[in-house]
Design a protein around this motif. Structure first.
Motif, short mmCIF file in Angstrom:
data_model
loop_
_atom_site.label_atom_id
_atom_site.label_comp_id
_atom_site.label_asym_id
_atom_site.label_seq_id
_atom_site.Cartn_x
_atom_site.Cartn_y
_atom_site.Cartn_z
N SER A 1 101.02 -30.69 79.30
CA SER A 1 102.48 -30.71 79.26
C SER A 1 103.04 -29.32 79.53
O SER A 1 102.47 -28.31 79.09
CB SER A 1 102.96 -31.20 77.90
N VAL A 2 104.15 -29.27 80.26
CA VAL A 2 104.76 -28.02 80.70
C VAL A 2 106.28 -28.17 80.62
O VAL A 2 106.80 -29.28 80.66
CB VAL A 2 104.35 -27.70 82.17
N LEU A 3 106.97 -27.04 80.49
CA LEU A 3 108.43 -27.05 80.57
C LEU A 3 108.90 -25.88 81.41
O LEU A 3 108.16 -24.92 81.65
CB LEU A 3 109.05 -27.01 79.17
N ARG A 4 110.14 -25.98 81.85
CA ARG A 4 110.78 -24.86 82.52
C ARG A 4 112.12 -24.61 81.86
O ARG A 4 112.77 -25.53 81.36
CB ARG A 4 110.94 -25.09 84.02
N THR A 5 112.52 -23.35 81.88
CA THR A 5 113.80 -22.98 81.27
C THR A 5 114.85 -22.76 82.35
O THR A 5 114.54 -22.65 83.55
CB THR A 5 113.67 -21.68 80.45
N GLU A 6 116.07 -22.68 81.92
CA GLU A 6 117.13 -22.25 82.81
C GLU A 6 116.98 -20.76 83.09
O GLU A 6 116.32 -20.03 82.34
CB GLU A 6 118.48 -22.55 82.18
N PRO A 7 117.56 -20.24 84.17
CA PRO A 7 117.47 -18.81 84.47
C PRO A 7 118.01 -17.97 83.31
O PRO A 7 118.96 -18.35 82.63
CB PRO A 7 118.33 -18.65 85.72
N ILE A 8 117.37 -16.81 83.11
CA ILE A 8 117.79 -15.90 82.04
C ILE A 8 117.46 -14.48 82.46
O ILE A 8 116.43 -14.23 83.10
CB ILE A 8 117.10 -16.27 80.71
N ASP A 9 118.31 -13.55 82.14
CA ASP A 9 118.11 -12.15 82.50
C ASP A 9 117.29 -11.44 81.43
O ASP A 9 117.32 -11.80 80.24
CB ASP A 9 119.46 -11.44 82.64
N MET B 1 110.80 -18.16 90.50
CA MET B 1 111.67 -17.63 91.54
C MET B 1 113.15 -17.83 91.20
O MET B 1 114.00 -17.05 91.61
CB MET B 1 111.37 -18.31 92.88
N ASP B 2 113.45 -18.90 90.45
CA ASP B 2 114.85 -19.19 90.13
C ASP B 2 115.37 -18.38 88.94
O ASP B 2 116.51 -18.55 88.52
CB ASP B 2 115.05 -20.68 89.88
N GLY B 3 114.53 -17.50 88.37
CA GLY B 3 114.95 -16.67 87.26
C GLY B 3 114.66 -17.25 85.89
O GLY B 3 114.87 -16.58 84.88
N GLY B 4 114.18 -18.49 85.85
CA GLY B 4 113.75 -19.08 84.59
C GLY B 4 112.28 -18.81 84.34
O GLY B 4 111.65 -18.00 85.02
N TYR B 5 111.72 -19.53 83.37
CA TYR B 5 110.31 -19.38 83.04
C TYR B 5 109.64 -20.74 83.01
O TYR B 5 110.23 -21.73 82.56
CB TYR B 5 110.14 -18.69 81.68
N THR B 6 108.41 -20.79 83.49
CA THR B 6 107.53 -21.92 83.24
C THR B 6 106.73 -21.58 81.99
O THR B 6 106.11 -20.50 81.92
CB THR B 6 106.60 -22.17 84.42
N ILE B 7 106.74 -22.47 81.01
CA ILE B 7 106.14 -22.20 79.70
C ILE B 7 105.29 -23.40 79.30
O ILE B 7 105.67 -24.55 79.54
CB ILE B 7 107.24 -21.95 78.65
N ALA B 8 104.14 -23.12 78.68
CA ALA B 8 103.27 -24.20 78.22
C ALA B 8 102.50 -23.76 76.99
O ALA B 8 102.30 -22.57 76.75
CB ALA B 8 102.30 -24.62 79.32
N ASN B 9 102.07 -24.74 76.23
CA ASN B 9 101.17 -24.49 75.11
C ASN B 9 99.84 -24.03 75.69
O ASN B 9 99.25 -24.71 76.52
CB ASN B 9 101.00 -25.77 74.30
N ALA B 10 99.37 -22.88 75.26
CA ALA B 10 98.29 -22.21 75.97
C ALA B 10 96.98 -22.97 75.96
O ALA B 10 96.29 -23.05 76.98
CB ALA B 10 98.09 -20.81 75.38
N PHE B 11 96.60 -23.53 74.85
CA PHE B 11 95.26 -24.13 74.76
C PHE B 11 95.31 -25.48 74.06
O PHE B 11 94.47 -25.79 73.21
CB PHE B 11 94.31 -23.19 74.02
N ARG B 12 96.27 -26.30 74.43
CA ARG B 12 96.42 -27.59 73.77
C ARG B 12 96.65 -28.67 74.82
O ARG B 12 97.51 -28.53 75.69
CB ARG B 12 97.61 -27.54 72.81
N SER B 13 95.90 -29.76 74.76
CA SER B 13 96.07 -30.86 75.69
C SER B 13 95.66 -32.16 75.03
O SER B 13 95.06 -32.18 73.95
CB SER B 13 95.26 -30.62 76.98
#
Length: 446
Positions: free
Chosen positions: A241-249, A267-279
């Protein structure tokens, strides 16, 4: 719904004949097609859904050599070389950027693990072969500006990078189509015809394509597809599972991973974020058929896995394992695997990101998704001929590493198909290792 990918126009007009048919339009399939075409070999790519629609667009977007299993380290290094020149060569924009990647160590024990990996990596490829270095607590802090806590240190690789999964495979596809290659979508391949013990054609939902070779790069579907030909591929899937955020400075530029969260700037200024070691491992009948082969991995990763027995088990139980090629198949009825994200994993990840970077605590989640990662018992991919059928090749089981090593894996697969000098030694990636008595070993790479 999964992430929005760059659009590749539909095309269902089949060529009568090509040298090679690639089954699967993800990063591995498209890269294989690219490097076969560079050799002057005629190729058609058949994708049952849309280009990059499954795990190739649903991953973190990391392109790294850091903490790779040592058996795929050379391939990772070569793949990074290809990433760096891919956009210029094809005139495309995959979003690749050499941002560097950092693994932050929360304690001395974790730091010792990084030191051990680096020592073994240097022993394998030499000090000139990899630019990873151990970082102090203060250097780690400098690579994570705004972090709320100090880390014991970390391992940082300046030459690692990031790219945009939703752009990469479609961009390659569009470039190859502009050069005359057939990129067929939606076009499910039902199976393979043979003559004299060798591949002679593929049968698609729209007709037949005569060919001399087939490369199956079907991700989570590969074991099922190959099984209809009597080819046993030792592969299961896990849901990530993965999520992305809205752009942030004001956020960090270097991609990084702690013991809880992994992130990268988009590239859009947001972040792709995921739980590092959980599936999540959703049990299927294959989980029990392959239990003995996957037992070492289960023991090693038990604490980082959750297990579920539900609808997917019964769907797989009802699914025929062999079929006739003149009838519709599951590849036509299920065009794209689009599982729901595991929200508790994503909540943990975004909460940790906000805790580590309190100045970014107001960041908003824009979208969440999940995908199925194809895994092998030793977490090393298969890039190999299928020895039981001449002209059949398999590229699968990338175990969460496929996007980053995609170009390298495609180049290696093209070399193997063409019987050219391989990019790296392919011995570790042979399909036969799971049935020739070889001991299944886990290296400890992430």
């Amino acid at each position: 719904m999964g992430p929005q990918v760059v659009v590749v126009d539909e095309d269902r007009v089949l060529p009568e004949q090509v040298d090679v048919v690639v089954v699967g339009g993800g990063i591995i399939g498209m890269s294989t097609a690219l490097y076969l075409a560079e050799k002057g070999i005629s190729v058609a790519v058949c994708e049952k859904g849309y280009i990059g629609g499954e795990q190739s667009s649903r991953n973190w977007g990391w392109c790294r050599a850091t903490h790779r299993d040592l058996r795929e380290l050379e391939l990772s290094i070569e793949s990074l070389k290809l990433w760096r020149k891919l956009d210029q060569t094809l005139g495309i924009d995959t979003g690749f950027w050499q941002s560097g990647i950092l693994y932050a160590a929360d304690n001395e024990e974790a730091l010792a693990d990084h030191e051990s990996w680096l020592a073994r990596a240097v022993e394998r490829v030499g000090r000139d072969g990899i630019d990873s270095r151990i970082t102090s607590g203060s250097e780690t802090a400098a690579l994570m500006p705004g972090a709320s806590r100090m880390f014991a240190g970390g391992i940082f690789t300046p030459s690692d990078g990031r790219a945009e999964p939703q752009r990469a495979a479609p961009a390659i596809a569009n470039a190859l189509r502009a050069r005359g290659m057939k990129i067929l979508t939606p076009c499910a391949v039902r199976g393979v015809e043979t003559s004299g013990g060798a591949v002679s054609a593929v049968v698609t939902e729209h007709g037949t394509i005569r060919c001399q070779s087939v490369v199956v790069a079907g991700g989570a579907w590969t074991r099922l597809f190959a099984g209809n030909l009597g080819i046993d591929v030792s592969q299961l899937t896990v849901r990530s599972s993965v999520l992305r955020t809205e752009p942030i400075d004001g956020g960090p530029e270097v991609s990084a991973c702690t013991d809880t969260v992994g992130y990268r700037k988009r590239m859009d200024g947001g972040y792709t974020i995921a739980n590092a070691f959980r599936s999540l491992a959703e049990l299927t009948p294959d989980s029990f058929r392959l239990f003995g082969q996957f037992l070492p991995a289960l023991k090693s990763n038990f604490r980082s896995m959750d297990f579920a027995l539900g609808e997917r088990f019964f769907d797989a139980l009802r699914q025929p394992r062999t079929w006739q090629l003149d009838q519709p198949t599951i590849f036509e009825s299920v065009r794209t695997l689009d599982p729901a994200p595991t929200q508790k994993y994503n909540r943990t990840a975004i909460d940790e990101f906000r805790a580590v970077f309190p100045a970014l605590a107001h960041v908003k989640v824009a979208q969440a998704w999940a995908g199925y990662i194809d895994v092998t018992p030793d977490a090393v991919p298969v890039i190999s001929p299928a020895d039981t059928l001449r002209g059949m090749f398999v590229a699968t089981g990338f175990s969460g590493h496929g996007f980053g090593i995609g170009p390298g894996a495609g180049k290696l697969m093209a070399d193997i198909v063409a019987n050219d000098t391989p990019l790296v030694n392919p011995h570790a990636f042979r399909l036969a290792r799971f049935r020739d008595g070889s001991k299944i070993e886990l290296d400890g790479g992430f």
